[in-house]
Structures are given as C-alpha cells and as structure tokens.
Design a protein around this motif. Structure first.
Motif, mmCIF file in Angstrom:
data_model
loop_
_atom_site.group_PDB
_atom_site.id
_atom_site.type_symbol
_atom_site.label_atom_id
_atom_site.label_comp_id
_atom_site.label_asym_id
_atom_site.label_seq_id
_atom_site.Cartn_x
_atom_site.Cartn_y
_atom_site.Cartn_z
ATOM 1 N N ASN A 9 -2.603 -7.372 0.060
ATOM 2 C CA ASN A 9 -1.595 -7.131 1.093
ATOM 3 C C ASN A 9 -0.316 -6.552 0.502
ATOM 4 O OD1 ASN A 9 -3.199 -7.963 3.219
ATOM 5 N ND2 ASN A 9 -2.513 -10.083 3.089
ATOM 6 N N ARG A 10 0.082 -7.069 -0.641
ATOM 7 C CA ARG A 10 1.305 -6.580 -1.288
ATOM 8 C C ARG A 10 1.153 -5.114 -1.695
ATOM 9 N NH1 ARG A 10 6.062 -9.156 -3.279
ATOM 10 N NH2 ARG A 10 7.313 -7.412 -3.987
ATOM 11 N N CYS A 11 -0.003 -4.768 -2.254
ATOM 12 C CA CYS A 11 -0.241 -3.386 -2.679
ATOM 13 C C CYS A 11 -0.306 -2.443 -1.475
ATOM 14 C CB CYS A 11 -1.522 -3.291 -3.507
ATOM 15 S SG CYS A 11 -1.388 -4.075 -5.124
ATOM 16 N N ILE A 12 -0.956 -2.869 -0.419
ATOM 17 C CA ILE A 12 -1.034 -2.040 0.781
ATOM 18 C C ILE A 12 0.355 -1.857 1.385
ATOM 19 C CG2 ILE A 12 -1.871 -1.985 3.172
ATOM 20 C CD1 ILE A 12 -4.500 -3.170 2.061
ATOM 21 N N ASN A 13 1.131 -2.927 1.418
ATOM 22 C CA ASN A 13 2.505 -2.816 1.929
ATOM 23 C C ASN A 13 3.327 -1.860 1.078
ATOM 24 O OD1 ASN A 13 2.019 -4.546 4.048
ATOM 25 N ND2 ASN A 13 2.791 -6.351 2.973
ATOM 26 N N GLU A 14 3.108 -1.873 -0.228
ATOM 27 C CA GLU A 14 3.828 -0.965 -1.119
ATOM 28 C C GLU A 14 3.433 0.490 -0.844
ATOM 29 O OE1 GLU A 14 6.554 0.166 -4.071
ATOM 30 O OE2 GLU A 14 6.305 -1.715 -2.981
ATOM 31 N N LEU A 15 2.138 0.709 -0.618
ATOM 32 C CA LEU A 15 1.687 2.060 -0.267
ATOM 33 C C LEU A 15 2.329 2.521 1.040
ATOM 34 C CD1 LEU A 15 -2.134 1.921 -1.095
ATOM 35 C CD2 LEU A 15 -0.398 3.281 -2.260
ATOM 36 N N LYS A 16 2.387 1.628 2.009
ATOM 37 C CA LYS A 16 3.004 1.978 3.290
ATOM 38 C C LYS A 16 4.493 2.239 3.108
ATOM 39 C CE LYS A 16 -0.185 -0.523 6.258
ATOM 40 N NZ LYS A 16 -0.360 -1.687 7.132
ATOM 41 N N ARG A 17 5.137 1.423 2.275
ATOM 42 C CA ARG A 17 6.561 1.583 2.043
ATOM 43 C C ARG A 17 6.857 2.949 1.439
ATOM 44 N NH1 ARG A 17 10.346 1.341 -1.649
ATOM 45 N NH2 ARG A 17 9.021 0.851 -3.404
ATOM 46 N N LYS A 18 5.982 3.378 0.543
ATOM 47 C CA LYS A 18 6.157 4.686 -0.077
ATOM 48 C C LYS A 18 5.663 5.801 0.825
ATOM 49 C CE LYS A 18 5.959 3.271 -4.889
ATOM 50 N NZ LYS A 18 5.268 3.448 -6.158
ATOM 51 N N LYS A 19 5.160 5.406 1.992
ATOM 52 C CA LYS A 19 4.620 6.353 2.976
ATOM 53 C C LYS A 19 3.506 7.206 2.387
ATOM 54 C CE LYS A 19 8.829 6.599 5.573
ATOM 55 N NZ LYS A 19 9.046 5.929 6.617
ATOM 56 N N THR A 20 2.709 6.583 1.543
ATOM 57 C CA THR A 20 1.551 7.259 0.993
ATOM 58 C C THR A 20 0.473 7.264 2.065
ATOM 59 O OG1 THR A 20 2.072 6.432 -1.196
ATOM 60 C CG2 THR A 20 -0.161 7.224 -0.856
ATOM 61 N N GLU A 21 -0.034 8.424 2.356
ATOM 62 C CA GLU A 21 -1.077 8.512 3.353
ATOM 63 C C GLU A 21 -2.431 8.384 2.682
ATOM 64 O OE1 GLU A 21 -0.984 11.445 6.348
ATOM 65 O OE2 GLU A 21 1.195 11.535 6.364
ATOM 66 N N LEU A 22 -3.293 7.546 3.276
ATOM 67 C CA LEU A 22 -4.638 7.400 2.766
ATOM 68 C C LEU A 22 -5.453 8.593 3.236
ATOM 69 C CD1 LEU A 22 -5.274 3.611 3.437
ATOM 70 C CD2 LEU A 22 -4.494 4.694 1.343
ATOM 71 N N GLU A 23 -6.189 9.190 2.336
ATOM 72 C CA GLU A 23 -6.995 10.350 2.670
ATOM 73 C C GLU A 23 -8.456 9.957 2.549
ATOM 74 O OE1 GLU A 23 -7.592 14.949 1.195
ATOM 75 O OE2 GLU A 23 -5.952 13.761 0.401
ATOM 76 N N PHE A 24 -9.183 10.048 3.644
ATOM 77 C CA PHE A 24 -10.579 9.669 3.660
ATOM 78 C C PHE A 24 -11.459 10.878 3.395
ATOM 79 C CE2 PHE A 24 -8.511 6.378 6.196
ATOM 80 C CZ PHE A 24 -8.992 5.257 5.544
#
Length: 137
Positions: free
Chosen positions: A32-47
């Motif tokens: 959860n912490r890592c996912i929140n960090e990705l969201k905070r950095k506005k990193t978009e997940l690319e599928f």
C-alpha cells in the motif's frame, strides 16, 4: 522507502490484530505504501494492452527448454524490468509476493479478470524475452 515502511509499521503495531501472519500484515503495509508513493508521483501504470504488439522473429530450430529458461535468475529479472509498470506490478505481486488475483484486484483497484489477464500476458512476455535472450547468444 524501506525505512519509511518499517517506521510506519512500527507506529502501527498496536493496530495488528493477529488475524493474519505478521509477514502478510507487513507486506500489506509495504504494498500500500509503495502504491501510494507511485500515485503521489503521479506515475501512470502502463499495461500490456496499451502497448503495440511487436512482430516476433521466426522460430529457430534449436529452441531451449522451459527449464533452461527458468534457470537464469538474472535474465528473469532483466526480462521483468522490460515489462510495463502495471504488468510488472501484477507479475511481482502474484509470482513473487504470493498474492492471489482477488487481493491484487483490491490493492490496485482493478477487476480480478484484469489481474489474471495481465499476469498471463506478462508471463508470456517474460518467456518471449528470455527466448530472445537465449537466441542472441
């Protein structure tokens, strides 16, 4: 990140309810912490669905066995790094962290079928990358 996660877990020790193993509780905080960090950095997940298909070279006759592909951990790690962020996340959560697709769907806020299909595509892509790596030798 690791230090922050351990600090966070230490501060939340009173919320651990012994309903699951301590390891899975800590893993949930970590993910959860890592996912929140990705969201905070506005990193978009690319599928993988979002990436154009690349034409694969013709099959070669001296194909390696699945066992030979699996034996080189470094090659697998390199292949995983070539996956898009979203697929790599699902691949890692399922294969390396031991989450099932229901849990992954909850964590990433996607459907369970999306998790399953992205994992299957990521697994196939890793196999293709490994095969290409072996043929380049």
């Amino acid at each position: 990140m690791l230090q922050e996660i351990f600090t966070d877990a230490f501060q939340r020790l009173n919320s651990y309810r012994f309903e699951s193993t301590f390891g899975s509780w800590l893993k949930q905080i970590t993910v959860n912490r890592c996912i929140n960090e990705l969201k905070r950095k506005k990193t978009e997940l690319e599928f993988l669905d979002d990436i154009e298909k690349v034409d694969m070279p013709e099959e070669k006759e001296d194909r390696p066995t699945e066992y030979e592909l699996a034996m080189n951990v470094q090659n697998i790690k390199k292949a995983m790094k070539q996956l898009p962020d979203g697929s790599r996340t699902i691949f890692s959560l399922y294969l390396l962290e031991g989450y099932d697709h229901t849990e992954i769907a909850e964590i990433l806020h996607i459907s369970e079928s999306t998790s399953k299909s992205q994992f299957m595509r990521a697994r196939q892509k890793v196999k293709e990358i490994l095969k290409d790596t072996l043929y380049e030798r």
